[in-house]
Write a protein that holds these residues in place. Structure first.
Motif, mmCIF file in Angstrom:
data_model
loop_
_atom_site.group_PDB
_atom_site.id
_atom_site.type_symbol
_atom_site.label_atom_id
_atom_site.label_comp_id
_atom_site.label_asym_id
_atom_site.label_seq_id
_atom_site.Cartn_x
_atom_site.Cartn_y
_atom_site.Cartn_z
ATOM 1 N N THR A 20 -0.439 -4.780 5.254
ATOM 2 C CA THR A 20 0.149 -5.940 4.574
ATOM 3 C C THR A 20 0.607 -5.571 3.180
ATOM 4 O OG1 THR A 20 -1.260 -7.443 5.845
ATOM 5 C CG2 THR A 20 -0.261 -8.322 3.839
ATOM 6 N N ARG A 21 -0.225 -4.865 2.451
ATOM 7 C CA ARG A 21 0.129 -4.450 1.090
ATOM 8 C C ARG A 21 1.350 -3.539 1.092
ATOM 9 N NH1 ARG A 21 -2.612 -4.471 -3.570
ATOM 10 N NH2 ARG A 21 -4.543 -4.946 -2.514
ATOM 11 N N THR A 22 1.387 -2.593 1.995
ATOM 12 C CA THR A 22 2.507 -1.656 2.077
ATOM 13 C C THR A 22 3.815 -2.387 2.393
ATOM 14 O OG1 THR A 22 1.056 0.137 2.785
ATOM 15 C CG2 THR A 22 3.401 0.374 3.291
ATOM 16 N N ILE A 23 3.764 -3.258 3.377
ATOM 17 C CA ILE A 23 4.971 -3.989 3.766
ATOM 18 C C ILE A 23 5.437 -4.905 2.645
ATOM 19 C CG2 ILE A 23 5.848 -5.805 5.301
ATOM 20 C CD1 ILE A 23 4.343 -4.384 7.585
ATOM 21 N N LEU A 24 4.524 -5.662 2.043
ATOM 22 C CA LEU A 24 4.927 -6.563 0.961
ATOM 23 C C LEU A 24 5.485 -5.801 -0.236
ATOM 24 C CD1 LEU A 24 2.189 -9.341 1.010
ATOM 25 C CD2 LEU A 24 4.544 -9.464 1.843
ATOM 26 N N THR A 25 4.944 -4.637 -0.520
ATOM 27 C CA THR A 25 5.468 -3.814 -1.616
ATOM 28 C C THR A 25 6.884 -3.351 -1.306
ATOM 29 O OG1 THR A 25 3.245 -3.089 -2.221
ATOM 30 C CG2 THR A 25 5.064 -1.719 -2.970
ATOM 31 N N GLN A 26 7.122 -2.918 -0.085
ATOM 32 C CA GLN A 26 8.462 -2.465 0.299
ATOM 33 C C GLN A 26 9.457 -3.621 0.289
ATOM 34 O OE1 GLN A 26 7.825 -0.525 4.070
ATOM 35 N NE2 GLN A 26 7.107 1.366 3.115
#
Length: 84
Positions: A20-26
């Motif tokens: 979730t963190r990775t996707i939201l950051t991207q």
């Protein structure tokens, strides 16, 4: 004997949180690059469910749709409230 005798653990909550963190950051980065306010766009998406609030740039729309909106909200609230 090999390692096939040891039990492996798979931590779904941690992996989900990291994903979730990775996707939201991207998605955040893609929205910024296109000149959008990422917070406004993500709130629009989370409230309405309309993926057109998220740009297609860098595949951001497809990425954010890999996550359920309620799971995104859950992770955001946990982070905001510092719950682990």
């Amino acid at each position: 004997m090999g390692n096939d005798q040891n039990t492996m653990q798979f931590d779904i909550p941690k992996n989900k949180k990291d994903l979730t963190r990775t996707i939201l950051t991207q998605v955040n980065d893609s929205l910024k690059e296109k000149g959008y306010n990422p917070i406004n766009q993500l709130v629009g998406y989370l409230i309405s469910g309309d993926p057109t609030y998220i740009t297609n740039y860098n595949g951001a729309r497809a990425l954010v749709r890999k996550l359920e909106r309620d799971e995104i909200l859950e992770e955001v609230l946990k982070a905001y409230l510092s719950i682990k």
